[in-house]
Motif scaffolding. Structure first.
Motif, PDB file in Angstrom:
ATOM      1  N   GLY A 257       0.836  -1.198   0.000  1.00 52.91           N
ATOM      2  CA  GLY A 257       0.000   0.000   0.000  1.00 52.91           C
ATOM      3  C   GLY A 257       0.871   1.248   0.000  1.00 52.91           C
ATOM      4  N   ILE A 258       0.578   2.149  -0.917  1.00 57.31           N
ATOM      5  CA  ILE A 258       1.336   3.394  -1.058  1.00 57.31           C
ATOM      6  C   ILE A 258       0.377   4.557  -0.851  1.00 57.31           C
ATOM      7  CG2 ILE A 258       2.717   4.809  -2.643  1.00 57.31           C
ATOM      8  CD1 ILE A 258       4.078   2.194  -2.103  1.00 57.31           C
ATOM      9  N   ARG A 259       0.839   5.600  -0.176  1.00 59.93           N
ATOM     10  CA  ARG A 259       0.024   6.814  -0.068  1.00 59.93           C
ATOM     11  C   ARG A 259       0.917   8.021  -0.325  1.00 59.93           C
ATOM     12  NH1 ARG A 259      -1.102   7.844   6.397  1.00 59.93           N
ATOM     13  NH2 ARG A 259       1.076   8.214   6.887  1.00 59.93           N
ATOM     14  N   THR A 260       0.305   9.071  -0.850  1.00 62.32           N
ATOM     15  CA  THR A 260       0.998  10.330  -1.116  1.00 62.32           C
ATOM     16  C   THR A 260      -0.020  11.456  -1.111  1.00 62.32           C
ATOM     17  OG1 THR A 260       2.669  11.376  -2.547  1.00 62.32           O
ATOM     18  CG2 THR A 260       0.818  10.273  -3.651  1.00 62.32           C
ATOM     19  N   GLN A 261       0.461  12.658  -1.206  1.00 63.06           N
ATOM     20  CA  GLN A 261      -0.399  13.829  -1.319  1.00 63.06           C
ATOM     21  C   GLN A 261      -0.352  14.320  -2.761  1.00 63.06           C
ATOM     22  OE1 GLN A 261      -2.238  15.587   1.123  1.00 63.06           O
ATOM     23  NE2 GLN A 261      -1.820  13.868   2.476  1.00 63.06           N
ATOM     24  N   LEU A 262      -1.512  14.453  -3.388  1.00 59.16           N
ATOM     25  CA  LEU A 262      -1.631  14.996  -4.743  1.00 59.16           C
ATOM     26  C   LEU A 262      -2.700  16.067  -4.738  1.00 59.16           C
ATOM     27  CD1 LEU A 262      -1.575  11.771  -6.976  1.00 59.16           C
ATOM     28  CD2 LEU A 262       0.269  13.405  -6.633  1.00 59.16           C
ATOM     29  N   GLY A 263      -2.325  17.264  -5.110  1.00 52.70           N
ATOM     30  CA  GLY A 263      -3.302  18.351  -5.138  1.00 52.70           C
ATOM     31  C   GLY A 263      -3.915  18.630  -3.781  1.00 52.70           C
ATOM     32  N   GLY A 264      -3.147  18.424  -2.713  1.00 52.87           N
ATOM     33  CA  GLY A 264      -3.645  18.681  -1.366  1.00 52.87           C
ATOM     34  C   GLY A 264      -4.518  17.584  -0.785  1.00 52.87           C
ATOM     35  N   GLU A 265      -4.681  16.465  -1.505  1.00 58.30           N
ATOM     36  CA  GLU A 265      -5.496  15.355  -1.020  1.00 58.30           C
ATOM     37  C   GLU A 265      -4.655  14.091  -0.893  1.00 58.30           C
ATOM     38  OE1 GLU A 265      -9.246  14.611  -2.905  1.00 58.30           O
ATOM     39  OE2 GLU A 265      -9.377  16.677  -3.600  1.00 58.30           O
ATOM     40  N   GLU A 266      -4.963  13.295   0.127  1.00 57.26           N
ATOM     41  CA  GLU A 266      -4.281  12.020   0.275  1.00 57.26           C
ATOM     42  C   GLU A 266      -4.815  11.027  -0.746  1.00 57.26           C
ATOM     43  OE1 GLU A 266      -2.976   9.999   4.116  1.00 57.26           O
ATOM     44  OE2 GLU A 266      -4.730   8.817   3.533  1.00 57.26           O
TER      45      GLU A 266
END
Length: 67
Positions: free
Chosen positions: A43-52
């Motif tokens: 599982g990978i998570r990041t912030q894109l455009g201010g959203e997780e």
């Protein structure tokens, strides 16, 4: 329970039209946490455009591979 760690992406390699291979630098103190068996996902998570944003990816390395 999911546990996330901040890992550095060391390589991004296109693998055909619809796939990309990501390589992460896993520090020695986290190597045991990232040992895996065939068929597992990561599982990978990041912030894109201010959203997780979260996604699950297949692991394609051989067990014991350092990358």
């Amino acid at each position: 329970m999911l546990k996330f760690h901040a890992l550095e992406v060391t390589d991004v390699s296109p693998e055909g039209e619809a796939a990309t291979c990501l390589t992460f630098a896993v520090p020695p103190d986290l190597r045991d946490a990232y040992r895996f068996a065939a068929g597992q996902h990561l599982g990978i998570r990041t912030q894109l455009g201010g959203e997780e944003v979260r996604r699950t990816y297949s692991i394609v390395s051989a067990p014991g591979d350092p990358e």
